[in-house]
Design an enzyme around this catalytic site. Structure first.
Site, PDB file in Angstrom:
ATOM      1  N   ALA A   1      -3.709   3.723   2.335  1.00 28.61           N
ATOM      2  CA  ALA A   1      -3.620   2.433   1.642  1.00 28.61           C
ATOM      3  C   ALA A   1      -3.871   2.718   0.169  1.00 28.61           C
ATOM      4  O   ALA A   1      -4.833   3.397  -0.178  1.00 28.61           O
ATOM      5  CB  ALA A   1      -4.668   1.476   2.187  1.00 28.61           C
ATOM      6  N   LYS A   2      -3.006   2.218  -0.669  1.00 29.67           N
ATOM      7  CA  LYS A   2      -3.209   2.395  -2.112  1.00 29.67           C
ATOM      8  C   LYS A   2      -4.060   1.211  -2.575  1.00 29.67           C
ATOM      9  O   LYS A   2      -3.549   0.196  -3.039  1.00 29.67           O
ATOM     10  CB  LYS A   2      -1.853   2.459  -2.825  1.00 29.67           C
ATOM     11  CG  LYS A   2      -1.950   2.909  -4.280  1.00 29.67           C
ATOM     12  CD  LYS A   2      -0.576   3.219  -4.841  1.00 29.67           C
ATOM     13  CE  LYS A   2      -0.588   3.356  -6.347  1.00 29.67           C
ATOM     14  NZ  LYS A   2      -1.452   4.414  -6.876  1.00 29.67           N
ATOM     15  N   ALA A   3      -5.367   1.359  -2.353  1.00 30.39           N
ATOM     16  CA  ALA A   3      -6.291   0.257  -2.611  1.00 30.39           C
ATOM     17  C   ALA A   3      -7.166   0.568  -3.814  1.00 30.39           C
ATOM     18  O   ALA A   3      -7.516   1.723  -4.061  1.00 30.39           O
ATOM     19  CB  ALA A   3      -7.159   0.024  -1.378  1.00 30.39           C
TER      20      ALA A   3
ATOM     21  N   TYR B   1      -9.858   4.318  -5.875  1.00 33.81           N
ATOM     22  CA  TYR B   1      -9.734   4.944  -7.190  1.00 33.81           C
ATOM     23  C   TYR B   1     -11.072   5.220  -7.857  1.00 33.81           C
ATOM     24  O   TYR B   1     -11.128   5.834  -8.920  1.00 33.81           O
ATOM     25  CB  TYR B   1      -8.746   4.140  -8.057  1.00 33.81           C
ATOM     26  CG  TYR B   1      -7.358   4.460  -7.521  1.00 33.81           C
ATOM     27  CD1 TYR B   1      -6.627   5.513  -8.042  1.00 33.81           C
ATOM     28  CD2 TYR B   1      -6.861   3.815  -6.402  1.00 33.81           C
ATOM     29  CE1 TYR B   1      -5.413   5.872  -7.497  1.00 33.81           C
ATOM     30  CE2 TYR B   1      -5.647   4.175  -5.839  1.00 33.81           C
ATOM     31  CZ  TYR B   1      -4.931   5.208  -6.396  1.00 33.81           C
ATOM     32  OH  TYR B   1      -3.736   5.583  -5.838  1.00 33.81           O
TER      33      TYR B   1
END
Ligand code: PMP
Length: 308
Positions: free
Chosen positions: A160-162, A166
């Protein structure tokens, strides 16, 4: 203040001035990282502006939201249409970077959002050049193996690019820069190579390419997939397999892939030169095939270039 060329932002279906796209300080995402987002590039081609793999990026956005059970209150086709319109609204004729984000907005502050917790969606676009420096595409970057490991697959899902993911990327990248490197590579919790702070990684050894598999805590990048398909066309073998740290030092060539980084050669790891320390021939061949897509030198067999 705005990023270069950014004038208007699409916010929950409305076009607002750049400075007016604001959120409440008690937004869930600000406290808990509960956002999902994408980074997408728009290229200037002989046939006009083209958005690279827009539909695939928006599909990943919805997949990221699905993992977090976050209902995005717009249909995929509406977000695709909004991304395209925003390029025209901002008159970004030289190409651009598009950043759509969906996030848990201002509702209750508890950790588990209720079904009616607002989900906000914004899209910004601006002009963005090379990510790791203008000369990096040719001369390569110097990287280090980070002391920070990638998040384990049973802690935070890396596919998931959540937003919350980051924090890990920020630690890796900040440490690298503090130590005088251009970027950091993280190992996974089992000690195998994972990926860069915001890039996937490929190495070349004896004419064959190797890249860590999804199980090594990576984001399965769209540029990574593009490179795998380019290699197939070029008759190059790519093995998705676990890579140990020392294989990095012994590689003939190495490069990062990512929407921001595009295809960036790596010249050294932990100050050990990779191959000759210069961009290798296979890296150059893949770069030329990749960038050829935007000058019509490479056939767009897969329909990756989407018109505005
Ligand atoms: N890994 C991470 C952690 C990233 O942030 C990115 C950039 N989105 C990538 C890999 C590369 O993914 P893509 O090629 O889809 O941009």
């Amino acid at each position: 203040m705005s990023y270069k060329g950014g004038k208007f932002i699409w916010h929950n279906g409305q076009i607002v001035n750049w400075d007016e796209a604001k959120v409440h300080v008690l937004s869930h995402a600000l406290h808990y990282g509960s956002s999902v987002f994408e980074g997408i590039r728009v290229y200037k081609t002989p046939d006009g502006l083209k958005i690279f793999r827009l539909s695939d990026h928006i599909e990943r956005l919805y997949n990221s939201a699905k993992i977090y059970r976050m209902p995005i209150p717009f249909a995929e086709h509406e977000i695709i249409k909004a991304c395209k319109a925003l390029i025209n609204d901002n008159n970004l004729t030289n190409g651009a970077y598009i950043r759509p984000i969906a996030f848990r907005g201002y509702g209750e502050i508890g950790l588990a959002p209720k079904d009616d917790h607002p989900v906000d969606v914004s899209i910004a676009a601006w002009e963005w050049g090379t990510y790791l420096g203008a000369e990096a595409l040719e001369n390569g970057v110097d990287v280090c193996v980070s002391s920070w490991q990638r998040v384990a697959p049973n802690t935070i899902p890396t596919q998931a690019k959540a937003g919350g993911n980051y924090l890990s990327s920020t630690l890796i990248s900040t440490e690298a820069k503090r130590l005088g490197f251009d970027e950091g590579i993280a190992l996974s919790t089992d000690g195998m190579v994972s990926e860069g702070a915001g890039e996937n990684l490929f190495l070349v050894k004896g004419g064959t390419l190797y890249t860590p598999p999804a199980s090594s805590g990576i984001l399965t990048g769209i540029t990574r997939d593009t490179v795998i398909k380019i290699c197939l066309r070029l008759g190059l073998t790519v093995n998705e397999q676990s890579i140990n740290r020392e294989s990095l030092y012994l590689a003939d060539e190495m490069f990062f892939t990512g929407t921001a980084a595009e295809i960036t050669p790596i010249s050294s790891v932990d100050r050990i030169a990779i191959g000759s320390g210069e961009r290798g021939p296979i890296t150059e061949q893949i770069q030329s095939e990749f960038f050829g897509l935007f000058s019509n030198k490479t056939n767009d067999d897969h329909g990756w270039l989407e018109s505005i």
